[in-house]
Scaffold this active site. Structure first.
Site, PDB file in Angstrom:
ATOM      1  N   ARG A   8     -28.620 -10.013  -0.041  1.00 36.28           N
ATOM      2  CA  ARG A   8     -29.181 -11.135  -0.790  1.00 36.28           C
ATOM      3  C   ARG A   8     -30.699 -11.077  -0.844  1.00 36.28           C
ATOM      4  O   ARG A   8     -31.307 -11.349  -1.852  1.00 36.28           O
ATOM      5  CB  ARG A   8     -28.740 -12.438  -0.116  1.00 36.28           C
ATOM      6  CG  ARG A   8     -29.567 -13.643  -0.496  1.00 36.28           C
ATOM      7  CD  ARG A   8     -28.904 -14.912  -0.088  1.00 36.28           C
ATOM      8  NE  ARG A   8     -27.541 -14.932  -0.601  1.00 36.28           N
ATOM      9  CZ  ARG A   8     -26.550 -15.652  -0.062  1.00 36.28           C
ATOM     10  NH1 ARG A   8     -26.775 -16.384   1.004  1.00 36.28           N
ATOM     11  NH2 ARG A   8     -25.358 -15.623  -0.592  1.00 36.28           N
ATOM     12  N   TYR A   9     -31.311 -10.759   0.286  1.00 30.95           N
ATOM     13  CA  TYR A   9     -32.772 -10.739   0.380  1.00 30.95           C
ATOM     14  C   TYR A   9     -33.265  -9.321   0.122  1.00 30.95           C
ATOM     15  O   TYR A   9     -32.520  -8.361   0.245  1.00 30.95           O
ATOM     16  CB  TYR A   9     -33.201 -11.190   1.775  1.00 30.95           C
ATOM     17  CG  TYR A   9     -32.809 -12.617   2.097  1.00 30.95           C
ATOM     18  CD1 TYR A   9     -33.478 -13.684   1.514  1.00 30.95           C
ATOM     19  CD2 TYR A   9     -31.772 -12.892   2.983  1.00 30.95           C
ATOM     20  CE1 TYR A   9     -33.124 -14.988   1.806  1.00 30.95           C
ATOM     21  CE2 TYR A   9     -31.412 -14.197   3.291  1.00 30.95           C
ATOM     22  CZ  TYR A   9     -32.098 -15.241   2.698  1.00 30.95           C
ATOM     23  OH  TYR A   9     -31.748 -16.534   2.996  1.00 30.95           O
TER      24      TYR A   9
ATOM     25  N   ARG B 207     -33.215  -6.881   3.742  1.00 29.58           N
ATOM     26  CA  ARG B 207     -32.285  -6.980   4.860  1.00 29.58           C
ATOM     27  C   ARG B 207     -30.894  -7.365   4.385  1.00 29.58           C
ATOM     28  O   ARG B 207     -30.751  -8.013   3.353  1.00 29.58           O
ATOM     29  CB  ARG B 207     -32.779  -7.990   5.908  1.00 29.58           C
ATOM     30  CG  ARG B 207     -33.059  -9.368   5.366  1.00 29.58           C
ATOM     31  CD  ARG B 207     -34.118 -10.049   6.233  1.00 29.58           C
ATOM     32  NE  ARG B 207     -34.308 -11.449   5.895  1.00 29.58           N
ATOM     33  CZ  ARG B 207     -35.052 -11.889   4.887  1.00 29.58           C
ATOM     34  NH1 ARG B 207     -35.654 -11.031   4.092  1.00 29.58           N
ATOM     35  NH2 ARG B 207     -35.171 -13.177   4.668  1.00 29.58           N
TER      36      ARG B 207
ATOM     37  N   CYS C 292     -13.044 -13.980  16.287  1.00 27.25           N
ATOM     38  CA  CYS C 292     -13.979 -14.672  17.163  1.00 27.25           C
ATOM     39  C   CYS C 292     -13.254 -15.028  18.447  1.00 27.25           C
ATOM     40  O   CYS C 292     -12.016 -15.147  18.460  1.00 27.25           O
ATOM     41  CB  CYS C 292     -14.501 -15.950  16.495  1.00 27.25           C
ATOM     42  SG  CYS C 292     -15.983 -15.687  15.503  1.00 27.25           S
TER      43      CYS C 292
ATOM     44  N   CYS D  52     -14.881 -22.173  15.745  1.00 25.29           N
ATOM     45  CA  CYS D  52     -15.647 -23.403  15.548  1.00 25.29           C
ATOM     46  C   CYS D  52     -15.108 -24.105  14.312  1.00 25.29           C
ATOM     47  O   CYS D  52     -14.920 -23.481  13.264  1.00 25.29           O
ATOM     48  CB  CYS D  52     -17.121 -23.068  15.355  1.00 25.29           C
ATOM     49  SG  CYS D  52     -17.800 -22.122  16.725  1.00 25.29           S
TER      50      CYS D  52
ATOM     51  N   CYS E 187     -16.965 -23.751  10.862  1.00 28.37           N
ATOM     52  CA  CYS E 187     -17.371 -22.367  10.559  1.00 28.37           C
ATOM     53  C   CYS E 187     -17.681 -22.167   9.082  1.00 28.37           C
ATOM     54  O   CYS E 187     -16.859 -22.456   8.212  1.00 28.37           O
ATOM     55  CB  CYS E 187     -16.272 -21.399  10.982  1.00 28.37           C
ATOM     56  SG  CYS E 187     -16.681 -19.677  10.601  1.00 28.37           S
TER      57      CYS E 187
ATOM     58  N   ARG F 162     -17.845 -19.382   7.663  1.00 26.68           N
ATOM     59  CA  ARG F 162     -17.024 -18.260   7.166  1.00 26.68           C
ATOM     60  C   ARG F 162     -15.549 -18.460   7.461  1.00 26.68           C
ATOM     61  O   ARG F 162     -14.807 -17.499   7.640  1.00 26.68           O
ATOM     62  CB  ARG F 162     -17.495 -16.935   7.760  1.00 26.68           C
ATOM     63  CG  ARG F 162     -18.894 -16.630   7.361  1.00 26.68           C
ATOM     64  CD  ARG F 162     -19.269 -15.179   7.298  1.00 26.68           C
ATOM     65  NE  ARG F 162     -20.689 -15.178   6.996  1.00 26.68           N
ATOM     66  CZ  ARG F 162     -21.644 -15.069   7.926  1.00 26.68           C
ATOM     67  NH1 ARG F 162     -21.325 -14.839   9.187  1.00 26.68           N
ATOM     68  NH2 ARG F 162     -22.906 -15.148   7.597  1.00 26.68           N
TER      69      ARG F 162
ATOM     70  N   ASP G 154     -23.156 -26.454   6.657  1.00 26.65           N
ATOM     71  CA  ASP G 154     -22.736 -26.074   5.308  1.00 26.65           C
ATOM     72  C   ASP G 154     -21.550 -26.929   4.855  1.00 26.65           C
ATOM     73  O   ASP G 154     -20.695 -27.277   5.668  1.00 26.65           O
ATOM     74  CB  ASP G 154     -22.335 -24.589   5.287  1.00 26.65           C
ATOM     75  CG  ASP G 154     -23.531 -23.671   5.480  1.00 26.65           C
ATOM     76  OD1 ASP G 154     -24.619 -24.011   4.982  1.00 26.65           O
ATOM     77  OD2 ASP G 154     -23.367 -22.614   6.134  1.00 26.65           O
TER      78      ASP G 154
ATOM     79  N   ASP H 138     -28.908 -23.634   3.926  1.00 27.07           N
ATOM     80  CA  ASP H 138     -28.506 -22.441   3.173  1.00 27.07           C
ATOM     81  C   ASP H 138     -28.060 -22.947   1.804  1.00 27.07           C
ATOM     82  O   ASP H 138     -27.053 -23.645   1.690  1.00 27.07           O
ATOM     83  CB  ASP H 138     -27.390 -21.691   3.916  1.00 27.07           C
ATOM     84  CG  ASP H 138     -27.555 -20.191   3.791  1.00 27.07           C
ATOM     85  OD1 ASP H 138     -27.906 -19.729   2.686  1.00 27.07           O
ATOM     86  OD2 ASP H 138     -27.332 -19.475   4.787  1.00 27.07           O
TER      87      ASP H 138
ATOM     88  N   LYS I 189     -31.592 -19.175   2.627  1.00 31.23           N
ATOM     89  CA  LYS I 189     -32.097 -20.195   3.537  1.00 31.23           C
ATOM     90  C   LYS I 189     -33.391 -20.803   2.997  1.00 31.23           C
ATOM     91  O   LYS I 189     -34.340 -20.080   2.708  1.00 31.23           O
ATOM     92  CB  LYS I 189     -32.352 -19.575   4.911  1.00 31.23           C
ATOM     93  CG  LYS I 189     -31.083 -19.050   5.561  1.00 31.23           C
ATOM     94  CD  LYS I 189     -31.407 -18.317   6.849  1.00 31.23           C
ATOM     95  CE  LYS I 189     -30.172 -17.683   7.454  1.00 31.23           C
ATOM     96  NZ  LYS I 189     -29.722 -16.475   6.692  1.00 31.23           N
TER      97      LYS I 189
HETATM   98  C1  PLP Z   1     -29.387 -15.407   7.237  1.00 32.55           C
HETATM   99  C2  PLP Z   1     -29.191 -14.200   6.441  1.00 32.55           C
HETATM  100  C3  PLP Z   1     -29.993 -13.076   6.650  1.00 32.55           C
HETATM  101  C4  PLP Z   1     -31.116 -13.039   7.674  1.00 32.55           C
HETATM  102  O1  PLP Z   1     -32.094 -13.976   7.343  1.00 32.55           O
HETATM  103  P1  PLP Z   1     -33.393 -14.155   8.271  1.00 32.55           P
HETATM  104  O2  PLP Z   1     -34.087 -15.347   7.689  1.00 32.55           O
HETATM  105  O3  PLP Z   1     -34.184 -12.901   8.154  1.00 32.55           O
HETATM  106  O4  PLP Z   1     -32.917 -14.378   9.679  1.00 32.55           O
HETATM  107  C5  PLP Z   1     -29.776 -11.981   5.848  1.00 32.55           C
HETATM  108  N1  PLP Z   1     -28.810 -11.981   4.904  1.00 32.55           N
HETATM  109  C6  PLP Z   1     -28.036 -13.050   4.674  1.00 32.55           C
HETATM  110  C7  PLP Z   1     -27.023 -12.994   3.595  1.00 32.55           C
HETATM  111  C8  PLP Z   1     -28.191 -14.195   5.441  1.00 32.55           C
HETATM  112  O5  PLP Z   1     -27.409 -15.256   5.229  1.00 32.55           O
END
Ligand code: PLP
Length: 381
Positions: free
Chosen positions: A123-124, A127, A136, A140, A143, A145, A302, A339, A346
């Protein structure tokens, strides 16, 4: 090793007899025994908790969206007579779980749309999130997910496809290994995965997201710490919501990880009746620092189906942050985030400390409510 026939190991005082299920103290301390003896049904839970009608109703509802599973360790931390115990509320289903509301969504963070390979969410820019298992140690109730975990769904994670994607995407420098809980994988299986990730030159940072130090602290062994250490820099994000989860066994597990050079952060979920007040959150964040864990994120819950009874107003989270900032160590203060539905990722939510903004000054309010003026730089001559 000492001879087990002559060694007398005492039961830890905190384990009530009804929870021991015929185990020896050595068996109790064995993570495999804990996983084989999880509490999953009303009948099993009835042995150790006084169930309420609404819990019984939720437990007996067939085809619930999320399986029930609680480790004996986590159960041992609850007050068995208290139906509002903040640990109990997180893992024992209640009637509210049976009702979904129109605003709720099975995939509230829109992860499925960003799934570039089975188990890989990109998404980002730099990363990715890897969902490496659907299991798990305890489930929870809130959850995010729940659509993926505990369902016996085939092939959540396609390791070859994910590694292939990562090798081709040189912009990815950070891989967050999550699930499910990756620390439920056997050491050798997890190590094989980490080694393959480390072999990709552009991947700088590895992270593991886990609730195992809380739910199953006996899984955190020196061998596991030493293995994870070999893949440094590797950060660990634990999920912890209430100070009572940080029992002496969990503290020891977290300290073991810290002693192996693994930086620890905490992700907490804001949950009604569990931690939705500033005093509880302050105690949680102080306990985390005592355990050498830095509070990282406080998540707005969420909108997962059946979680209305857990969700708070946004003002509640902002109010908590306002009560922390300035009143305690900056290291104790997590970033409050929501989120964003639809895959927005986020979004940080912060109390507003800017009262006014003019071309020459900003007017600030400090943590104690006093007003200050900060002069902006004059125009260059
Ligand atoms: C939370 C998340 C991350 C990591 O986000 P950070 O803000 O760097 O901790 C990466 N990918 C996805 C899809 C996430 O939900």
């Amino acid at each position: 090793m000492s001879d087990s026939s002559t060694e007398t190991v005492e039961w830890p005082e905190y384990v009530p007899p009804a929870l021991r299920r015929g185990a020896t103290p050595q068996e109790w301390a064995d993570p495999r025994w804990q996983l084989r003896h999880c509490f999953c049904t009303a009948q099993q839970l009835e042995q150790v908790l006084r169930l309420t009608d609404e819990e019984r109703e939720a437990l007996s509802a067939a085809g619930g969206r999320l399986s029930v599973r609680v480790t004996p360790h986590f159960l041992s931390l609850m007050q068995p007579e208290d139906p509002l115990d903040p640990l109990r509320l997180q893992v024992i289903p209640r009637r509210g779980e049976l009702h979904a509301y129109p605003e709720e969504m099975p995939d509230p963070c829109g992860e499925d749309a960003d799934m570039k390979a089975p188990g890989l969410v990109h998404r980002y820019p730099d990363r990715v999130l890897l969902l490496v298992t659907d299991r798990c140690s305890s489930y929870c109730r809130y959850c995010t997910r729940s659509r993926l975990v505990s369902g016996g769904r085939t092939r959540l994670f396609d390791e070859e496809a994910c590694l292939d994607y990562l090798r081709r995407h040189t912009e990815v420098r950070d891989v967050l290994v999550s699930g499910g809980d990756p620390l439920l994988l056997p050491d050798a299986r997890l190590e094989a995965l980490l080694a393959r990730l480390r072999a990709i030159p552009h991947i700088e940072l590895l992270r593991v997201g886990t609730r195992v130090p809380i739910m199953l602290p006996m899984r955190i062994t020196p061998a596991l710490g030493a293995m994870l250490r070999r893949y440094a820099p590797l950060f660990i994000s634990v999920h912890c919501n209430h100070p009572r989860e940080l029992c002496p066994q969990t503290q020891q597990a977290l300290e073991l990880l810290a002693d192996h050079g693994l930086p620890l952060g905490c992700q907490s979920v804001l949950l009604r009746g569990v931690n939705d007040d500033p005093q509880t959150m302050l105690r949680l964040c102080h306990r985390l620092l005592q355990c050498r864990v830095r509070p990282y994120y406080l998540y707005q819950c969420d909108p997962v189906p059946g979680t209305r009874h857990f969700r708070t107003d946004i003002r509640c989270g902002l109010d908590i942050i306002r009560h922390l900032r300035g009143f305690t160590s900056g290291y104790a203060i997590p970033q409050y985030v929501v989120d964003a539905p639809g895959g927005g990722g986020k979004v940080p939510l912060n109390p507003d400390y800017i009262l006014d903004h003019t071309p020459t000054h900003i007017t600030l309010r400090n943590y104690a409510g006093h007003t200050y003026s900060y002069p902006l730089p004059s125009p260059e001559p």
